[in-house]
Write a protein that holds these residues in place. Structure first.
Motif, PDB file in Angstrom:
ATOM      1  N   ASN A  25       0.865  -1.175   0.000  1.00 49.50           N
ATOM      2  CA  ASN A  25       0.000   0.000   0.000  1.00 49.50           C
ATOM      3  C   ASN A  25       0.905   1.229   0.000  1.00 49.50           C
ATOM      4  OD1 ASN A  25      -2.271   1.599   0.086  1.00 49.50           O
ATOM      5  ND2 ASN A  25      -2.691   1.239   2.257  1.00 49.50           N
ATOM      6  N   HIS A  42      -1.734   4.545  -3.964  1.00 52.52           N
ATOM      7  CA  HIS A  42      -2.904   3.691  -3.736  1.00 52.52           C
ATOM      8  C   HIS A  42      -3.840   4.295  -2.693  1.00 52.52           C
ATOM      9  CE1 HIS A  42      -0.931   0.935  -6.259  1.00 52.52           C
ATOM     10  NE2 HIS A  42      -0.212   0.294  -5.366  1.00 52.52           N
ATOM     11  N   ASN A  45      -9.115  -0.008  -2.723  1.00 51.70           N
ATOM     12  CA  ASN A  45      -7.807  -0.012  -2.055  1.00 51.70           C
ATOM     13  C   ASN A  45      -7.937   0.006  -0.530  1.00 51.70           C
ATOM     14  OD1 ASN A  45      -7.137   0.169  -4.731  1.00 51.70           O
ATOM     15  ND2 ASN A  45      -5.993   2.081  -4.567  1.00 51.70           N
ATOM     16  N   ILE A  69      -1.163  -4.243  -0.613  1.00 51.33           N
ATOM     17  CA  ILE A  69      -2.237  -3.962  -1.571  1.00 51.33           C
ATOM     18  C   ILE A  69      -2.642  -5.230  -2.318  1.00 51.33           C
ATOM     19  CG2 ILE A  69      -0.876  -3.434  -3.649  1.00 51.33           C
ATOM     20  CD1 ILE A  69      -3.833  -1.347  -2.225  1.00 51.33           C
ATOM     21  N   PHE A 112      -9.152  -3.319  -6.202  1.00 51.47           N
ATOM     22  CA  PHE A 112      -8.011  -2.451  -6.510  1.00 51.47           C
ATOM     23  C   PHE A 112      -8.350  -1.476  -7.629  1.00 51.47           C
ATOM     24  CE2 PHE A 112      -4.261  -1.498  -9.130  1.00 51.47           C
ATOM     25  CZ  PHE A 112      -3.516  -0.817  -8.188  1.00 51.47           C
TER      26      PHE A 112
END
Length: 313
Positions: free
Chosen positions: A185, A189, A204, A210, A219
């Motif tokens: 992450n 993001h 996210n 992530i 995502f």
């Protein structure tokens, strides 16, 4: 009981230093397109963070009692060793993903988490804008306790996750090298996560990693500059109102609901759900409206459009 360091306490000097550096960067090397800093907004974020320390202490008393009782009842035990601790961190991050996602799609949970999204700025002080009603989080981590993770070890893992996420609340860092962007992450993001554009909403959710979002279809890459805040912003710097505004909205909606089914939908349904046209009273969106959920809030702006002034994202 495992003897683990207080990660948050040890990180406070770094929090202060990085915030000072970011503030200086915004002042002396401003980005005209960035949301930047605003004094009252930053003060509210810091106030929410300080308030959360006191309220979290109160909530942790009954939560720790439940965790301890469950830990004593389960026969499983996972010791804190050099090789088990990374696995605990990984498992906690996985459960954090589902907790975070749940707090975006169930309205009574969103009432807690909306606090963190209520700023129209995105800087390191935004990371400090924490809710005061975190009693909705603890059930998501019960599986770790049942599996034999000591409550103190869980608290350590949660602290590591929280501290990691501090630095990703910034517009001053662009995209990182592709391998890091794929796994971790990052500020890019997390900017998407805090954006109010339609294609960015409810995306996210990862804490440190992530990859959970990539695996479970939530995502979204950063392709345009985010507009931060809620789909209807609350226009207040009063910490008490910031902490409670969505609970108040739920109470109003429950009082105005036509029946018990609609009342349940107003509490447990997705944020922004409206009763069906014609008074069906089931909390469903009107015919032809976008899918329910925060991203389907009626009147939510499409990607690239500015956020409406009024409610949250």
């Amino acid at each position: 009981m495992p003897n683990l360091p207080d990660v948050v306490l040890w990180s406070i000097p770094a929090f202060v230093l990085l915030t000072v550096v970011e503030t200086a960067a915004c002042r002396f090397r401003p980005d005209e397109d960035a949301a930047g800093y605003e004094t009252r907004d930053a003060a509210t974020s810091v106030g929410m963070g300080l308030g959360s320390l006191g309220f979290d202490f109160l909530w942790k008393i009954p939560i720790l009692a439940v965790y301890t009782a469950v830990y004593e009842l389960t026969p499983a035990r996972i010791p804190v060793l050099w090789w088990t601790l990374p696995l605990m961190l990984l498992a906690q991050d996985f459960l954090y993903y589902w907790s975070h996602r749940g707090h975006h799609v169930v309205r009574i949970l969103w009432a807690c988490h909306v606090v963190h999204h209520s700023s129209r700025k995105f800087n390191l002080t935004t990371a400090l804008r924490q809710p005061w009603t975190t009693w909705t989080v603890w059930p998501f981590y019960l599986p770790l306790i049942v599996c034999g993770v000591h409550p103190a070890a869980l608290a350590f893992c949660q602290s590591v996750n929280l501290v990691y996420q501090f630095w990703i609340h910034t517009e001053r860092i662009g995209k990182l090298p592709r391998p890091l962007e794929y796994v971790l992450n990052t500020p890019s993001h997390h900017r998407v996560h805090h954006a109010s554009q339609g294609d960015y909403l409810d995306r996210n959710f990862g804490g440190v990693l992530i990859v959970w979002d990539r695996l479970f279809g939530s995502f979204a890459p950063e392709t345009e500059r985010p507009v931060f805040g809620l789909t209807k912003n609350i226009d207040t710097y009063n910490p008490l109102r910031v902490a409670t505004h969505e609970y108040a909205a739920i109470a109003r909606d429950v009082r105005a609901a036509a029946g018990w089914r609609e009342r349940a939908g107003r509490v447990w349904g997705a944020p922004g759900r409206q009763p069906a046209a014609g008074g069906a009273g089931d909390g469903s969106p009107p015919p032809g409206s976008p899918p329910s959920g925060r991203s389907g809030y009626p009147g939510a702006p499409s990607a690239g459009a500015p956020a409406a002034t009024g409610r949250t994202a």
